[in-house]
Design a protein around this motif. Structure first.
Motif, short mmCIF file in Angstrom:
data_model
loop_
_atom_site.label_atom_id
_atom_site.label_comp_id
_atom_site.label_asym_id
_atom_site.label_seq_id
_atom_site.Cartn_x
_atom_site.Cartn_y
_atom_site.Cartn_z
N ALA A 31 0.87 -1.17 0.00
CA ALA A 31 0.00 0.00 0.00
C ALA A 31 0.91 1.22 0.00
CB ALA A 31 -0.89 0.01 1.24
N ALA A 32 0.57 2.20 -0.80
CA ALA A 32 1.33 3.44 -0.83
C ALA A 32 0.36 4.60 -0.66
CB ALA A 32 2.09 3.57 -2.15
N PHE A 33 0.75 5.53 0.19
CA PHE A 33 -0.04 6.73 0.45
C PHE A 33 0.86 7.91 0.12
CE2 PHE A 33 -1.25 3.28 3.22
CZ PHE A 33 -2.62 3.19 3.00
N ASN A 34 0.46 8.70 -0.88
CA ASN A 34 1.30 9.77 -1.39
C ASN A 34 0.65 11.13 -1.20
OD1 ASN A 34 3.26 7.98 -2.74
ND2 ASN A 34 1.49 7.45 -4.00
N ASP A 35 1.49 12.12 -0.94
CA ASP A 35 1.06 13.51 -0.92
C ASP A 35 2.06 14.27 -1.78
OD1 ASP A 35 -0.22 15.90 -0.35
OD2 ASP A 35 0.88 16.20 1.52
N ALA A 36 1.76 14.38 -3.06
CA ALA A 36 2.67 15.03 -4.02
C ALA A 36 2.09 16.39 -4.39
CB ALA A 36 2.82 14.16 -5.26
N LYS A 37 2.80 17.43 -4.04
CA LYS A 37 2.32 18.80 -4.27
C LYS A 37 3.31 19.57 -5.15
CE LYS A 37 -1.24 18.56 -1.49
NZ LYS A 37 -2.56 18.43 -2.06
N LEU A 38 2.75 20.51 -5.90
CA LEU A 38 3.59 21.41 -6.70
C LEU A 38 4.00 22.58 -5.81
CD1 LEU A 38 1.59 21.46 -10.05
CD2 LEU A 38 3.58 20.07 -9.45
N THR A 39 5.29 22.85 -5.78
CA THR A 39 5.82 23.96 -4.99
C THR A 39 6.68 24.82 -5.90
OG1 THR A 39 7.74 22.68 -4.33
CG2 THR A 39 5.84 22.60 -2.86
N ARG A 40 6.85 26.06 -5.58
CA ARG A 40 7.67 26.99 -6.35
C ARG A 40 7.33 26.95 -7.85
NH1 ARG A 40 13.65 26.01 -3.77
NH2 ARG A 40 12.99 26.11 -1.62
N THR A 41 6.06 27.06 -8.15
CA THR A 41 5.65 27.02 -9.55
C THR A 41 5.85 28.38 -10.21
OG1 THR A 41 3.36 27.54 -8.96
CG2 THR A 41 3.92 25.22 -9.12
N ALA A 42 5.96 28.36 -11.52
CA ALA A 42 6.17 29.59 -12.28
C ALA A 42 5.02 30.56 -12.04
CB ALA A 42 6.31 29.27 -13.77
N GLY A 43 5.32 31.69 -11.46
CA GLY A 43 4.30 32.70 -11.19
C GLY A 43 3.32 32.28 -10.12
N GLY A 44 3.55 31.16 -9.45
CA GLY A 44 2.66 30.67 -8.40
C GLY A 44 1.31 30.19 -8.90
N VAL A 45 1.18 30.03 -10.22
CA VAL A 45 -0.10 29.68 -10.83
C VAL A 45 -0.68 28.37 -10.31
CG1 VAL A 45 -1.27 29.17 -13.01
CG2 VAL A 45 0.46 30.96 -12.93
N ASN A 46 0.14 27.33 -10.22
CA ASN A 46 -0.36 26.02 -9.77
C ASN A 46 0.16 25.64 -8.39
OD1 ASN A 46 -1.84 25.45 -12.18
ND2 ASN A 46 0.11 25.09 -13.20
N GLN A 47 0.61 26.64 -7.65
CA GLN A 47 1.18 26.44 -6.32
C GLN A 47 0.22 25.66 -5.43
OE1 GLN A 47 4.18 27.86 -5.94
NE2 GLN A 47 4.57 27.46 -3.81
N GLY A 48 0.72 24.58 -4.81
CA GLY A 48 -0.08 23.80 -3.88
C GLY A 48 -0.98 22.76 -4.52
N ASN A 49 -1.05 22.74 -5.84
CA ASN A 49 -1.87 21.73 -6.52
C ASN A 49 -1.23 20.35 -6.40
OD1 ASN A 49 -3.58 23.73 -7.31
ND2 ASN A 49 -3.20 23.54 -9.50
N ASN A 50 -2.05 19.33 -6.60
CA ASN A 50 -1.52 17.97 -6.62
C ASN A 50 -0.65 17.80 -7.86
OD1 ASN A 50 -2.88 17.13 -4.31
ND2 ASN A 50 -4.69 16.52 -5.46
N ALA A 51 0.43 17.05 -7.72
CA ALA A 51 1.31 16.78 -8.84
C ALA A 51 0.60 15.85 -9.82
CB ALA A 51 2.61 16.16 -8.36
N ALA A 52 0.75 16.12 -11.09
CA ALA A 52 0.13 15.29 -12.13
C ALA A 52 0.78 13.91 -12.15
CB ALA A 52 0.29 15.95 -13.49
N GLY A 53 -0.05 12.89 -12.32
CA GLY A 53 0.45 11.53 -12.50
C GLY A 53 0.79 10.80 -11.22
#
Length: 153
Positions: A31-53
């Motif tokens: 079992a794997a439990f993941n918390d993958a977040k986007l950090t330091r995104t260009a212009g902060g546009v997708n900041q804090g979103n879940n990582a794709a894939g």
């Protein structure tokens, strides 16, 4: 040009157990439990979103059984489950969860005194339609039969 741009932070926990539950019956579970977040995104546009894939959860359970009625014959099965996953950095395109069953058999014998192993596996036994997301989105493999033979010489 396609780019995720920025930084992705992955945190999580993965648990795996493998062993022989009783003589001739092996079990593998994970079992794997993941918390993958986007950090330091260009212009902060997708900041804090879940990582794709990256799914939040994945579960796998597999069994391998040596039959008592035919020496060298084993049957196996595996269930794979993946939770929903985003396919884009903006988290607008979400791909549904999926579960797949794989089954197979293995026969170990000797031919002309040489060890031989014959294998048959049926992946996606119920021909489930599903999407796989990594750097791109693709259709999961349909029901697939694979046969192989290996011989030591």
């Amino acid at each position: 040009m396609y780019s995720f741009g920025g930084e992705q932070r992955n945190r999580g926990l993965e648990l795996t157990a493998y062993g022989e539950v009783q003589r001739g019956l092996r079990l593998m579970a994970s079992a794997a439990f993941n918390d993958a977040k986007l950090t330091r995104t260009a212009g902060g546009v997708n900041q804090g979103n879940n990582a794709a894939g990256v799914p939040d959860r994945t579960f796998n359970l597999g069994l391998d059984w040596d039959t008592p009625f035919v020496q060298g014959l084993s049957f196996n099965g595996r269930v794979i489950h993946t939770s929903p996953v985003y396919a884009d950095a903006a988290n607008r395109l979400r791909v549904a969860n999926w579960t797949r069953l794989d089954i197979g058999a293995r026969y170990a014998t000797k031919v002309s005194g040489k060890p031989v192993v014959l294998r048959a596996s049926l992946e996606n036994a119920f021909d489930k339609n599903y999407w796989v997301v990594s750097n791109y989105v693709t259709v999961g493999a349909p029901r697939t039969l694979m046969l192989s033979a290996a011989m030591d010489f």
